[in-house]
Design a protein around this motif. Structure first.
Motif, PDB file in Angstrom:
ATOM      1  N   GLU A  75      57.373  98.863  47.272  1.00 15.07           N
ATOM      2  CA  GLU A  75      56.270  99.084  48.210  1.00 15.07           C
ATOM      3  C   GLU A  75      55.140  99.787  47.470  1.00 15.07           C
ATOM      4  OE1 GLU A  75      57.901 101.538  51.310  1.00 15.07           O
ATOM      5  OE2 GLU A  75      58.811  99.810  52.327  1.00 15.07           O
ATOM      6  N   HIS A  77      52.098 102.380  47.966  1.00 13.35           N
ATOM      7  CA  HIS A  77      51.639 103.435  48.879  1.00 13.35           C
ATOM      8  C   HIS A  77      50.437 104.142  48.276  1.00 13.35           C
ATOM      9  CE1 HIS A  77      55.154 103.798  51.689  1.00 13.35           C
ATOM     10  NE2 HIS A  77      55.710 103.084  50.722  1.00 13.35           N
ATOM     11  N   TYR A  85      47.253 104.738  43.847  1.00  9.21           N
ATOM     12  CA  TYR A  85      48.448 104.254  44.525  1.00  9.21           C
ATOM     13  C   TYR A  85      49.674 104.564  43.681  1.00  9.21           C
ATOM     14  CZ  TYR A  85      45.115 101.627  47.303  1.00  9.21           C
ATOM     15  OH  TYR A  85      44.081 101.290  48.131  1.00  9.21           O
ATOM     16  N   HIS A  88      56.865 102.756  45.472  1.00  8.57           N
ATOM     17  CA  HIS A  88      58.124 103.275  46.008  1.00  8.57           C
ATOM     18  C   HIS A  88      59.128 102.150  45.799  1.00  8.57           C
ATOM     19  CE1 HIS A  88      56.423 106.614  48.778  1.00  8.57           C
ATOM     20  NE2 HIS A  88      55.674 106.455  47.711  1.00  8.57           N
ATOM     21  N   THR A 125      59.928 108.538  43.371  1.00  7.16           N
ATOM     22  CA  THR A 125      59.792 107.432  44.320  1.00  7.16           C
ATOM     23  C   THR A 125      60.717 106.261  43.991  1.00  7.16           C
ATOM     24  OG1 THR A 125      57.961 106.524  43.038  1.00  7.16           O
ATOM     25  CG2 THR A 125      57.398 108.041  44.846  1.00  7.16           C
TER      26      THR A 125
END
Length: 135
Positions: A75, A77, A85, A88, A125
């Motif tokens: 992902e 984020h 950014y 994850h 993460t």
């Protein structure tokens, strides 16, 4: 000891990433509204790299007597506070015929040995999990 293998990748302004003499793919940011929906993005490439490496490492550890599979979710984020950014990343290992405890042990050993895990594994993460083998 010298390198066992070496490669390179090139990304240019033409919307393509390539490995000389090999892979050549259209790439685009998943955040770009008018991006080609069939283009590959960095998140997909990261998922492929880790899934391939972690599963290959697990297969070396269990040998030919068992099958393993790795699924990776990535992902994107926003970093808070910004800028920019962050990824994850969750990796899921399953192994044919192993108990949950045995699969957890295999995952720990594979994650400690896999070169991509070594590259990303210290990030807060990045997480690993086991799951039931669906073969």
């Amino acid at each position: 000891m010298g390198a066992r293998y070496r490669t390179e990748a090139i990304n240019g302004v033409d919307g393509r990433s390539r490995v000389p003499g090999g892979l050549d793919v259209a790439v685009a940011s998943p955040l770009k509204a008018d991006a080609d929906p069939t283009a590959t993005n960095p998140e997909q490439l990261l998922a492929l790299a880790w899934a391939t490496c972690l599963n290959g490492t697990a297969q070396v550890l269990v040998g030919e007597q068992r099958r393993t599979a790795v699924r990776v979710e990535v992902e994107l984020h926003p970093v808070i506070p910004g800028p920019g950014y962050e990824f994850h990343v969750d990796g899921y290992l399953s192994a044919e015929g192993l108990s949950e405890a045995e699969t957890e042990d295999l995952l720990a050993r594979a994650h400690a040995r896999c070169p991509v895990s070594k590259l990303i594994g210290a990030a807060a993460t990045v997480h690993t999990h086991t799951e039931a083998y669906a073969g």
